[in-house]
Structure formats: structure tokens, C-alpha cells
Design an enzyme around this catalytic site. Structure first.
Site, PDB file in Angstrom:
ATOM      1  N   LYS A  95       1.838  -3.299   7.337  1.00 30.96           N
ATOM      2  CA  LYS A  95       2.194  -3.493   5.917  1.00 30.96           C
ATOM      3  C   LYS A  95       3.652  -3.089   5.680  1.00 30.96           C
ATOM      4  O   LYS A  95       4.365  -3.739   4.914  1.00 30.96           O
ATOM      5  CB  LYS A  95       1.266  -2.665   5.009  1.00 30.96           C
ATOM      6  N   THR A 109       0.811  -1.214   0.000  1.00 28.98           N
ATOM      7  CA  THR A 109       0.000   0.000   0.000  1.00 28.98           C
ATOM      8  C   THR A 109       0.850   1.272   0.000  1.00 28.98           C
ATOM      9  O   THR A 109       1.998   1.258   0.475  1.00 28.98           O
ATOM     10  CB  THR A 109      -0.904  -0.007   1.249  1.00 28.98           C
ATOM     11  N   ASP A 110       0.247   2.367  -0.447  1.00 26.41           N
ATOM     12  CA  ASP A 110       0.931   3.669  -0.357  1.00 26.41           C
ATOM     13  C   ASP A 110       1.007   4.174   1.083  1.00 26.41           C
ATOM     14  O   ASP A 110       1.764   5.097   1.382  1.00 26.41           O
ATOM     15  CB  ASP A 110       0.234   4.711  -1.249  1.00 26.41           C
ATOM     16  N   GLU A 111       0.187   3.573   1.980  1.00 23.59           N
ATOM     17  CA  GLU A 111       0.126   4.107   3.353  1.00 23.59           C
ATOM     18  C   GLU A 111       1.433   3.909   4.114  1.00 23.59           C
ATOM     19  O   GLU A 111       1.633   4.530   5.157  1.00 23.59           O
ATOM     20  CB  GLU A 111      -1.042   3.477   4.114  1.00 23.59           C
ATOM     21  N   TYR A 141      -2.367  -0.451  10.861  1.00 23.65           N
ATOM     22  CA  TYR A 141      -2.447  -1.145   9.558  1.00 23.65           C
ATOM     23  C   TYR A 141      -1.225  -0.823   8.700  1.00 23.65           C
ATOM     24  O   TYR A 141      -0.543  -1.723   8.187  1.00 23.65           O
ATOM     25  CB  TYR A 141      -3.737  -0.747   8.822  1.00 23.65           C
TER      26      TYR A 141
HETATM   27  P1  NAD Z   1      -9.903  -7.345   1.755  1.00 25.58           P
HETATM   28  O1  NAD Z   1      -9.965  -7.033   3.213  1.00 25.58           O
HETATM   29  O2  NAD Z   1     -11.081  -7.047   0.894  1.00 25.58           O
HETATM   30  O3  NAD Z   1      -9.560  -8.893   1.552  1.00 25.58           O
HETATM   31  C1  NAD Z   1      -8.593  -9.544   2.299  1.00 25.58           C
HETATM   32  C2  NAD Z   1      -8.754 -11.035   2.062  1.00 25.58           C
HETATM   33  O4  NAD Z   1      -7.718 -11.710   2.787  1.00 25.58           O
HETATM   34  C3  NAD Z   1     -10.081 -11.590   2.555  1.00 25.58           C
HETATM   35  O5  NAD Z   1     -10.643 -12.430   1.573  1.00 25.58           O
HETATM   36  C4  NAD Z   1      -9.713 -12.380   3.795  1.00 25.58           C
HETATM   37  O6  NAD Z   1     -10.562 -13.491   4.048  1.00 25.58           O
HETATM   38  C5  NAD Z   1      -8.307 -12.807   3.465  1.00 25.58           C
HETATM   39  N1  NAD Z   1      -7.517 -13.080   4.683  1.00 25.58           N
HETATM   40  C6  NAD Z   1      -7.366 -12.265   5.763  1.00 25.58           C
HETATM   41  N2  NAD Z   1      -6.598 -12.855   6.689  1.00 25.58           N
HETATM   42  C7  NAD Z   1      -6.236 -14.067   6.174  1.00 25.58           C
HETATM   43  C8  NAD Z   1      -5.432 -15.128   6.643  1.00 25.58           C
HETATM   44  N3  NAD Z   1      -4.831 -15.073   7.841  1.00 25.58           N
HETATM   45  N4  NAD Z   1      -5.264 -16.205   5.858  1.00 25.58           N
HETATM   46  C9  NAD Z   1      -5.857 -16.268   4.634  1.00 25.58           C
HETATM   47  N5  NAD Z   1      -6.640 -15.297   4.148  1.00 25.58           N
HETATM   48  C10 NAD Z   1      -6.826 -14.203   4.905  1.00 25.58           C
HETATM   49  O7  NAD Z   1      -8.607  -6.599   1.245  1.00 25.58           O
HETATM   50  P2  NAD Z   1      -8.341  -5.861  -0.137  1.00 25.58           P
HETATM   51  O8  NAD Z   1      -8.855  -4.486  -0.062  1.00 25.58           O
HETATM   52  O9  NAD Z   1      -8.747  -6.744  -1.242  1.00 25.58           O
HETATM   53  O10 NAD Z   1      -6.732  -5.771  -0.082  1.00 25.58           O
HETATM   54  C11 NAD Z   1      -5.933  -6.840  -0.582  1.00 25.58           C
HETATM   55  C12 NAD Z   1      -4.482  -6.482  -0.404  1.00 25.58           C
HETATM   56  O11 NAD Z   1      -4.201  -5.270  -1.096  1.00 25.58           O
HETATM   57  C13 NAD Z   1      -4.075  -6.241   1.045  1.00 25.58           C
HETATM   58  O12 NAD Z   1      -2.798  -6.765   1.238  1.00 25.58           O
HETATM   59  C14 NAD Z   1      -4.064  -4.712   1.170  1.00 25.58           C
HETATM   60  O13 NAD Z   1      -3.126  -4.314   2.153  1.00 25.58           O
HETATM   61  C15 NAD Z   1      -3.609  -4.323  -0.215  1.00 25.58           C
HETATM   62  N6  NAD Z   1      -4.060  -3.014  -0.688  1.00 25.58           N
HETATM   63  C16 NAD Z   1      -5.377  -2.669  -0.624  1.00 25.58           C
HETATM   64  C17 NAD Z   1      -5.792  -1.438  -1.145  1.00 25.58           C
HETATM   65  C18 NAD Z   1      -7.242  -1.020  -1.110  1.00 25.58           C
HETATM   66  O14 NAD Z   1      -7.534   0.124  -1.443  1.00 25.58           O
HETATM   67  N7  NAD Z   1      -8.184  -1.882  -0.767  1.00 25.58           N
HETATM   68  C19 NAD Z   1      -4.849  -0.575  -1.700  1.00 25.58           C
HETATM   69  C20 NAD Z   1      -3.496  -0.959  -1.729  1.00 25.58           C
HETATM   70  C21 NAD Z   1      -3.119  -2.185  -1.235  1.00 25.58           C
HETATM   71  O1  DAU Z   2      -4.227   3.948   0.396  1.00 23.10           O
HETATM   72  C1  DAU Z   2      -4.399   2.562   0.252  1.00 23.10           C
HETATM   73  C2  DAU Z   2      -5.277   2.068   1.365  1.00 23.10           C
HETATM   74  O2  DAU Z   2      -6.585   2.531   1.075  1.00 23.10           O
HETATM   75  C3  DAU Z   2      -5.268   0.557   1.520  1.00 23.10           C
HETATM   76  O3  DAU Z   2      -3.981   0.133   1.858  1.00 23.10           O
HETATM   77  C4  DAU Z   2      -6.261   0.121   2.596  1.00 23.10           C
HETATM   78  O4  DAU Z   2      -6.319  -1.292   2.656  1.00 23.10           O
HETATM   79  C5  DAU Z   2      -7.628   0.664   2.227  1.00 23.10           C
HETATM   80  O5  DAU Z   2      -8.545   0.370   3.264  1.00 23.10           O
HETATM   81  C6  DAU Z   2      -7.568   2.168   2.008  1.00 23.10           C
HETATM   82  O6  DAU Z   2      -7.342   2.873   3.256  1.00 23.10           O
HETATM   83  P1  DAU Z   2      -8.116   4.222   3.611  1.00 23.10           P
HETATM   84  O7  DAU Z   2      -8.154   4.407   5.066  1.00 23.10           O
HETATM   85  O8  DAU Z   2      -7.588   5.349   2.794  1.00 23.10           O
HETATM   86  O9  DAU Z   2      -9.562   3.832   3.001  1.00 23.10           O
HETATM   87  P2  DAU Z   2     -11.049   4.061   3.540  1.00 23.10           P
HETATM   88  O10 DAU Z   2     -11.965   3.677   2.432  1.00 23.10           O
HETATM   89  O11 DAU Z   2     -11.271   3.452   4.877  1.00 23.10           O
HETATM   90  O12 DAU Z   2     -11.099   5.639   3.714  1.00 23.10           O
HETATM   91  C7  DAU Z   2     -10.846   6.493   2.610  1.00 23.10           C
HETATM   92  C8  DAU Z   2     -10.939   7.919   3.114  1.00 23.10           C
HETATM   93  O13 DAU Z   2     -12.305   8.200   3.450  1.00 23.10           O
HETATM   94  C9  DAU Z   2     -10.148   8.159   4.390  1.00 23.10           C
HETATM   95  O14 DAU Z   2      -9.647   9.490   4.367  1.00 23.10           O
HETATM   96  C10 DAU Z   2     -11.193   8.021   5.495  1.00 23.10           C
HETATM   97  C11 DAU Z   2     -12.452   8.529   4.836  1.00 23.10           C
HETATM   98  N1  DAU Z   2     -13.725   7.901   5.274  1.00 23.10           N
HETATM   99  C12 DAU Z   2     -13.809   6.558   5.296  1.00 23.10           C
HETATM  100  C13 DAU Z   2     -14.981   5.917   5.662  1.00 23.10           C
HETATM  101  C14 DAU Z   2     -15.098   4.415   5.701  1.00 23.10           C
HETATM  102  C15 DAU Z   2     -14.804   8.701   5.588  1.00 23.10           C
HETATM  103  O15 DAU Z   2     -14.723   9.950   5.551  1.00 23.10           O
HETATM  104  N2  DAU Z   2     -15.978   8.087   5.953  1.00 23.10           N
HETATM  105  C16 DAU Z   2     -16.112   6.732   6.012  1.00 23.10           C
HETATM  106  O16 DAU Z   2     -17.212   6.229   6.388  1.00 23.10           O
END
Ligand code: NAD
Ligand code: DAU
Length: 359
Positions: free
Chosen positions: A164, A134-136, A160
């Protein structure tokens, strides 16, 4: 056949990747290991292209025997590792699981890969451990700071992000010390089909359709860099196929709206596509207590992956949002199945009662 172990392939990005890969690559077989936590949806794996090339295994990445066994049984050549606890708010309410899954889970997979591939030969062209990050990990930008590049120092702010960052460092160390051919992608916020509705865009779409409050944390002026999930899947596969072992690549969507403006765009698109008694949906916006330690701004410099591998996002934010909303409108059964699960309801009430207590 190239046998690929995908972890977390029943979650949001992982399941989109499984759909993408089976469609794009006829000679690939996917072994999908997922523990089916609250964030997974078995429905995400319905209607897969050519499902005969997909094997689903319910199990935990922390289970060493299981992971070692899968590497051997399926002669895995490539690992694409998505499985993680992924929601920042949950990491604030309960960090421990994040450290276990994201750090120790990644370590378990690396050890299994190292053990199995040492016998097979690390120089085999299929052998690759790809870690999805992630970028975080880079922390938060000020209004005039340049976008994050691959050389920006790590400065994670939430549990989180720290978990990561820890996993990225371990992956890097396995490349450096053991010559394991690893790659890492650090990506910005994804949106699109099949996203569990705890994250901003999916939650806002489904709440807005139901006429519920649209919660905006703090002043809503935080900035994220949004990427349509299929573009992320294409970037990951590009890096797996052509990325240089040991390297990391930043991936992002080349847009940086404020949270408030993206929520307003969703309201306006829904008003256009589904005009009903909730129109205008901007009236549903509700400012709520901010997230503790809330990062203000992310932006990704995607120069390296664009220049060296030719990847660029195909979707603009406007057409990606429209496509996403249309997917949710056509898949309300998916949304209803998730909303009916107890876990989801428990989470929503816990998160928002916590915010009310803080207010
Ligand atoms: P998600 O939470 O939707 O899915 C995570 C999946 O991992 C789920 O299906 C869950 O059952 C599985 N999982 C969790 N713990 C596990 C374990 N111990 N063993 C096996 N499976 C397990 O997550 P996502 O949003 O699809 O993110 C996927 C990956 O991408 C993560 O590594 C996250 O850090 C990264 N990522 C997400 C975003 C985003 O915006 N969602 C952005 C950048 C990177
Ligand atoms: O930047 C990449 C990351 O983006 C991933 O690594 C994470 O897995 C993913 O969850 C996401 O993190 P964020 O915290 O940025 O995403 P989220 O959707 O939770 O929130 C996006 C922005 O919106 C953040 O500034 C918080 C705000 N927010 C979020 C929720 C759920 C709100 O204002 N209201 C809300 O109800």
C-alpha cells in the site's frame, strides 16, 4: 450524470461506498469494476438504492485493455480506487499477489486515467483519481508516541503495508509529475456491515454467535483505531468532492481500545442481545500464536480533514459496534453464504494450522 469508476466495489468498504453514494448523490452513476476474489461477495450489492445507476463489471484492474475501454465507454470523470488484497495475515503467507494487485493494479489504473483524461482535460472539475489507503503505511507506534499525522514518515512493516505504501508513492508521483488531480485517504481499521469474516470484528461476531473459539493473537494488548465503515465512506466522498488535488488526508475513529477489550465488548453486547447457551461469551476467548511482525499500536490524528473539510466520525465505538452486531444478526443468510464457500473454509484451516505449527 457524473460517471464514477469504483474499483473493488463488491468488497467490504467498496460495497458500502456504492450503497452510500447511490443513496447520497442522485446524479451519480457507478461503474463498479471488481474481480470477485475470495473477499468479494456479490450479495454485498443486493438492495442497492436506485440500482439502475449501477453497472457491475467483473474484471481485473490489471487488465489494461479492459480498464482503458471502461474509461472510454463510460466517459469516466472520477476514479475511486478500493480494489486491493487487504488482509495482513494473507500477505505474510503469500506476498506476491499483494505486490501485483496493490502496486501494479494501481499503476494500471493511473495510466488509464492519465491517457483518457489528457484528452478530456485535466482541469475539468469532475476529474479526480482518489486512492483509498491505510494507516499501516506509517508503521507502529510506541505507547507514548503521538498519533500518525500526514507528515509522519512511511515505515510499513508487513508486505500488505509495504504494497500500500508503494501504491501511495506512485499515486503521489502522478500528481507531481503529470499533474493528475489525485487525492489519498489513509484510514484506520474499519468495521461494520458486509465485512468478510477474516478480519477481527466480523470474525469475532460470527464465531461468538456460533459458540466457536475467539482467537486473540499474542497478549491481545495491541491497539487499533476503529472507524465505522459508513463514516469512512463519508470521509472519502468529502475528500473526492472538496479535497485539494495532490493532498493526502488521515481518517480515523478517535478511539484506541486494545484488541482484548474490543473482543470483550463484543461478547458483552452479544450476551445482552442474544442470551443463549454460549453466554457468557468471554469464556470463548482463546489466546493463540501471535502474528509475525505484529504492529503494536495505531492511532490517527484527524486534525487536517476535520479542520479543512469539516469531516468527523458520526459513530462512537459503542454505538457503531451495536449497529454492526444488529446488522449481522439481521443478515445471517449473508454470513452463511460466505461461510459455505470453500475458499473461506480453506483459509481458516490454513491460517490456524500455521499458527499451531508455530506454537
Ligand atoms: P476487501 O478485501 O473486503 O475487498 C477488496 C475488493 O477488491 C474485493 O471485492 C476484491 O474482489 C477486489 N479486488 C481484489 N483484487 C482485485 C483486482 N485485481 N481487480 C479487481 N478487483 C479486485 O477490502 P476492504 O477491506 O474493503 O478494503 C478496501 C480498500 O480499503 C483497500 O484498498 C484497503 O487497503 C483499504 N483499507 C481498508 C481498511 C480496512 O480496515 N478494511 C482500512 C483502511 C484502508
Ligand atoms: O489499519 C488499517 C488496516 O486494518 C487495513 O489497512 C487492513 O486492510 C485491514 O485488514 C486492517 O488490518 P489489521 O491487521 O489491523 O486488521 P485485522 O482485523 O486482521 O486485525 C486487527 C487486530 O486484531 C490486529 O492486531 C490482529 C488482531 N487479530 C486479528 C484476527 C483476524 C486477532 O487478535 N485475532 C484474529 O483472529
Amino acid at each position: 450524470m457524473q460517471n464514477i469508476l469504483v474499483t473493488g466495489g463488491a468488497g467490504f468498504i467498496g460495497s458500502n461506498f456504492v450503497h452510500y453514494l447511490l443513496d447520497a448523490e442522485p446524479d451519480v452513476k457507478v461503474i463498479n469494476l471488481d474481480a470477485l476474489t475470495y473477499a468479494a461477495s456479490p450479495e454485498n450489492l443486493e438492495n442497492l438504492p436506485d440500482p439502475g445507476r449501477h453497472v457491475f463489471v467483473k474484471g481485473n484492474i490489471l487488465d489494461r485493455d479492459l480498464v482503458n475501454g471502461l474509461m472510454q465507454e463510460h466517459s469516466i470523470g472520477t476514479v475511486v480506487h478500493f480494489a486491493a488484497e487487504s488482509h495482513v495475515d494473507r500477505s505474510i503467507l503469500g506476498p506476491e499477489l499483494f505486490l501485483q494487485t496493490n502496486i501494479m493494479g494501481t499503476f494500471t489504473l493511473l495510466e488509464a486515467a492519465r491517457a483518457f483524461w489528457s484528452g478530456k482535460g485535466l482541469e475539468h472539475p469532475e476529474v479526480r483519481f482518489h486512492h483509498v489507503s491505510t494507516d499501516e503505511v506509517y508503521g507502529s507506534l510506541g505507547p507514548d508516541d503521538p498519533a500518525f499525522s500526514e507528515t509522519t514518515p512511511y515505515s510499513p512493516n508487513s508486505p500488505y503495508a509495504a504494497s500500500k505504501a508503494g501504491s501511495d508513492h506512485i499515486v503521489r508521483s502522478y500528481a507531481h509529475t503529470f499533474n493528475l488531480p489525485t487525492t489519498i485517504t489513509n484510514c484506520s481499521n474499519n468495521y461494520g456491515p458486509r465485512q468478510f469474516p477474516e478480519k477481527l470484528i466480523s470474525l469475532i461476531i460470527l464465531n461468538a454467535l456460533a459458540g466457536k473459539d475467539l482467537p486473540i493473537y499474542g497478549d491481545g494488548r495491541q491497539v487499533r483505531d476503529w472507524l465505522f465503515v459508513e463514516d469512512h465512506c463519508e470521509a472519502i466522498w468529502t475528500v473526492v468532492k472538496r479535497g485539494v488535488p495532490g493532498e493526502t488526508y488521515n481518517v480515523g475513529g478517535n478511539n484506541q481500545p486494545t484488541n482484548l477489550s474490543i473482543v470483550e465488548s463484543i461478547c458483552d453486547l452479544l450476551d445482552e442481545l442474544v442470551p443463549d447457551q454460549h453466554t457468557p461469551r468471554r469464556n470463548l476467548i482463546k489466546f493463540v500464536t501471535d502474528r509475525p511482525g505484529h504492529d503494536r499500536r495505531y492511532a490517527m490524528n484527524i486534525g487536517k480533514i476535520s479542520r479543512t473539510l469539516g469531516w468527523r466520525p458520526r459513530h462512537t465505538l459503542q454505538n457503531g459496534l451495536r449497529e454492526t452486531i444488529q446488522w449481522y444478526l439481521s443478515n445471517m443468510d449473508w454470513a452463511n453464504a460466505i461461510r459455505e464457500r470453500n475458499e473461506y473454509q480453506k483459509w481458516v484451516s490454513k491460517n490456524y494450522s500455521q499458527r499451531e505449527k508455530q506454537a
